[in-house]
Scaffold this active site. Structure first.
Site, short mmCIF file in Angstrom:
data_model
loop_
_atom_site.label_atom_id
_atom_site.label_comp_id
_atom_site.label_asym_id
_atom_site.label_seq_id
_atom_site.Cartn_x
_atom_site.Cartn_y
_atom_site.Cartn_z
N SER A 111 84.69 -36.83 -1.92
CA SER A 111 84.70 -38.21 -1.48
C SER A 111 86.06 -38.88 -1.78
CB SER A 111 83.53 -38.96 -2.14
OG SER A 111 83.30 -40.19 -1.53
N ASP B 276 76.08 -37.76 6.75
CA ASP B 276 76.70 -38.54 5.67
C ASP B 276 76.73 -40.02 6.05
OD1 ASP B 276 78.36 -39.69 3.73
OD2 ASP B 276 79.65 -37.93 3.60
N HIS C 154 75.65 -37.41 1.92
CA HIS C 154 76.90 -37.49 1.15
C HIS C 154 76.70 -36.73 -0.16
CE1 HIS C 154 80.86 -39.12 0.39
NE2 HIS C 154 80.48 -39.63 -0.77
#
Length: 221
Positions: free
Chosen positions: A116, A170, A201
């Site tokens: 991320s 996601d 995610h």
């Protein structure tokens, strides 16, 4: 002497590793977040690796109502190349480069990656001028704007091995962010592996398997 710019979690898979993997966590997590992944990695036997999981600084994050949390940079809005605090992005890259430079003094091979927001930092650091890793992986992430962060893309990025994985579902960093980044990376001439997985995610066993297979040939005995 330890000159790390960040406090870090250290995990060794054996004695006297010649390869170091620096793994940057996502927004609001810390260096312990991916520590449990190490035993799940299918790495070559007899090739020990040192994993370094740095803790990002604690700072207020605008998109989370200004709450203080560990973050590599502030997000004002989730818009790649637009919503980041570009000054903090540049400062973060410089700090990660300090970590890379120190690792270079101790290990034959240095890999850099993250998840991320940590993956965004890893991708950008791997592509710009300054101390660089031998390969980069970015999980559920995107590429920030180098110019806005005051950074210069490096010609040596051509041919850089990069692994990217992203979840098709996601909701945090939509898969199109990753897809667009993969297209931009290919245009730069990197050696890219792109994988998409039916997940949100997060990470999944198939992604860890594919990352291990990509990483294996890069690890020095």
């Amino acid at each position: 002497m330890n000159t790390h710019p960040f406090e870090s979690v250290i995990v060794d898979t054996g004695e006297n590793p010649k390869t170091c993997v620096i793994w940057l966590h996502g927004l609001g997590a810390d260096g312990h977040d991916f520590e449990p992944i190490v035993p799940e990695m299918q790495l070559p036997p007899g090739k020990p690796v040192r994993f370094i999981f740095p803790h990002a600084p604690v700072r207020r994050v605008t998109i989370n109502n200004g709450m203080p949390m560990r973050a590599w940079y502030d997000f004002r809005e989730l818009a790649p190349g637009e919503g980041e605090d570009h000054g903090q992005v540049g400062e973060g890259v410089a700090a990660v480069q300090t970590l890379l430079a120190e690792a270079r003094r101790h290990y034959d091979t240095v890999l850099l990656g993250g998840f991320s927001q940590g993956g965004a930092m890893a991708l950008l650091t791997g592509l710009v001028e300054g101390p660089a890793p031998d390969a980069v992986f970015g999980l559920s992430t995107y590429l920030p704007d180098a110019a806005k962060a005051g950074l210069q893309l490096s010609p040596r990025a051509a041919g850089l091995p990069i692994f990217m994985g992203h979840g098709s579902f996601d909701p945090v960093i939509p898969p199109d962010f990753g897809r667009h980044t993969s297209q931009a990376l290919r245009a730069m001439g990197v050696t890219l592996q792109w994988h998409e997985y039916p997940m949100p995610h997060s990470v999944c066993p198939d992604e860890i398997r594919d990352l291990s297979r990509w990483m294996g040939p890069l690890i020095q005995a």
